[in-house]
Design a protein around this motif. Sequence first.
Motif, PDB file in Angstrom:
ATOM      1  N   ILE A 149       2.441   1.821  -3.442  1.00 10.68           N
ATOM      2  CA  ILE A 149       1.550   2.419  -4.426  1.00 10.68           C
ATOM      3  C   ILE A 149       1.399   3.906  -4.157  1.00 10.68           C
ATOM      4  O   ILE A 149       1.265   4.707  -5.073  1.00 10.68           O
ATOM      5  N   ALA A 150       1.444   4.278  -2.866  1.00 10.54           N
ATOM      6  CA  ALA A 150       1.085   5.651  -2.504  1.00 10.54           C
ATOM      7  C   ALA A 150       2.260   6.622  -2.559  1.00 10.54           C
ATOM      8  O   ALA A 150       2.042   7.818  -2.547  1.00 10.54           O
ATOM      9  N   ASN A 203      -6.676   4.088  -1.101  1.00  8.17           N
ATOM     10  CA  ASN A 203      -6.450   2.727  -1.574  1.00  8.17           C
ATOM     11  C   ASN A 203      -7.004   1.691  -0.607  1.00  8.17           C
ATOM     12  O   ASN A 203      -7.628   0.716  -1.023  1.00  8.17           O
ATOM     13  N   ALA A 248       0.837  -1.203   0.000  1.00  6.00           N
ATOM     14  CA  ALA A 248       0.000   0.000   0.000  1.00  6.00           C
ATOM     15  C   ALA A 248       0.872   1.253   0.000  1.00  6.00           C
ATOM     16  O   ALA A 248       0.604   2.220  -0.713  1.00  6.00           O
ATOM     17  N   VAL A 249       1.953   1.219   0.775  1.00 11.33           N
ATOM     18  CA  VAL A 249       2.864   2.363   0.817  1.00 11.33           C
ATOM     19  C   VAL A 249       3.556   2.525  -0.535  1.00 11.33           C
ATOM     20  O   VAL A 249       3.688   3.634  -1.050  1.00 11.33           O
ATOM     21  N   LEU A 294      -3.285   9.044  -0.142  1.00 10.89           N
ATOM     22  CA  LEU A 294      -3.299   7.982  -1.149  1.00 10.89           C
ATOM     23  C   LEU A 294      -3.490   6.623  -0.502  1.00 10.89           C
ATOM     24  O   LEU A 294      -4.276   5.799  -0.967  1.00 10.89           O
ATOM     25  N   ILE A 295      -2.770   6.380   0.609  1.00  8.79           N
ATOM     26  CA  ILE A 295      -2.915   5.084   1.286  1.00  8.79           C
ATOM     27  C   ILE A 295      -4.357   4.912   1.750  1.00  8.79           C
ATOM     28  O   ILE A 295      -4.954   3.853   1.588  1.00  8.79           O
TER      29      ILE A 295
END
Lengths: 310, 283
Positions: free
Chosen positions: A141-142, B268, A138-139, B264-265
């Motif tokens: 991607i972010a 998601n 997740a990190v 963003l996290i």
Amino acid sequence: MHTIRYFLGRLCGAVPTLFAIITITFFLVRVAPGGPFDQEQTLPPEVVANLNAAYGLDQPVWIQYARYLRGLAHFDFGPSFRYKDFTVTELIAQGLPVSFTLGALAISLALVGGVAIGTFAALRHRRAADHVSMVIAAVGIAIPSFVLLPALGLFFGIYLHWLPVAGWDEGSVADLVLPVIALCLPPLAYISRLTRGSMLEVLGSPYIRTAMAKGLPLGTIVFRHALRPALVPVASYLAPAVAMVMTGSLVVETIAGLPGIGRYLVQGALNRDYTLVLGMVIVYSSLLIFMGLVADILIAILDPRVRLEA
Amino acid sequence: MSEHGLWRTALRRLCANPAALIALAAILGLTALAILGPTLNPNRYDTLDWANIAMPPGLRHAHWLGTDRLGRDLFVRTMQGTRLSLAIGLIATAVSLAVGIAYGAAAGYLGGRVDHLMMRVIEILSGLPLIFFVIFLTVVFGRNIYLLFLAIGAISWLNMARIVRGQAMVIRGREFIEAAIASGAGSARIIFRHVVPNVVGPVIDYATLTVPQIILFESFLSFLGLGVQEPRASLGTLIAQGAAEMESAPWMLLVPGTVLAVLLISFNLLGDALRDSLDVKKS
């Protein structure tokens, strides 16, 4: 034999698609206000007229279009309007090896690493290792590459002095390490999540349970039986992943000071360097279309139920 | 499972997922801060405070999160940037939803030659590097950020259309569509009254994942100098400025970078949780 025929059929089918893209781009860039010879100092009108005549820009758009297509048929992308004395072919030929190495390394690393992490997380489903790898994903991607690369440079380059922060020393491997890491992390994170999801589904299916009941070793189950169907979503993600790496390479090359082709797209559009933009769009689009084709063939190889129909 | 039951189950599953609740709280909290934050602080986003240039964060002065090279307050600028990034994400997602749903539902429901042609158009568009399109649009529209939102939304509907089309093709064969046709409803009516409401699940899920993609895309454009223009800030421009000052003033990168990463996290995580909770197969 069937696969080869399909491949050739799709390759021919890509020609009209590419032609449509070239046509759209050709007219789009000319719609934009301004021209390639607008500079901060205004040039005398006679000079502009001469420049336009020299590059054929004084002709009607249709004639320019016909000329451009005729050149393309001979693999001639035309002269760059801004990089004087260079043809677009030369500019792309100089930068492409660097960009291609960077992109190919990033995609390979993303595939291998993503599949490995995803499989591992699926095997440790709902245990600590699973949660940890998914949080990291997740990190990954972010965090955008333009934050990650300076941060990596600060840590490994300035504090630890392990790797060069930026620059290109005739293709030394050390120059590529940080850019490749920054570039591969987002697709790696996506691929690991995709693999985890599909692997969980496959591991729950009856034939895998049968294999487990038979007492086959875990390695055999995973590599011989589970991995192949679990890779189908990864294969269909191939083209978007390549697009992601392409987009990322625009900034990564700039930040890391690599002499690739990434900068030409943005600069070309800003400078109204029509031929350079067109050349870049042709290179990128061809690669994207080709990767879409490779993905479809990979899916058919991985999943025998899929029939290739041209 | 009835429609009503599906939503109730989804809501219950969502509430049972702590990560989703934290993500939702983070998004709502940041949104509230982005809207109200600048009023809490006496500074404005474009005021230059020459007495406090490149100040580190601290509570002793009025600049809680420090200032940049021109003495502009980083807290206010980051909040203003967050507001802009959120607005861009939401507007562009709404546009991509509208176009993608209409296009995908029409292609999937009508099928046959129309579907073939419509999918061909999508294939051509997805062969184009989207970044080129956006760069080009910013060049044509000048630096009008609102048109930029629309433009980003207008080209990011391709995947949405594909998803909706797939769903619509499944729904087309169901009995209630036959019943609608039998009762004399036209194609447009069937598409909007019967097909579209039934593809909502995957659409919500994908929309939640589209918002962060667009926020990331905007910050990418701003980083390249093609997005928001000074003195206005977006998270992307702030990060670009921060990255340049990373060694001497790391907070200039860390403050907007952290906000972007959290945003963003959270989106998601929320999108993933929605996907899980709307998954009909899991019951």
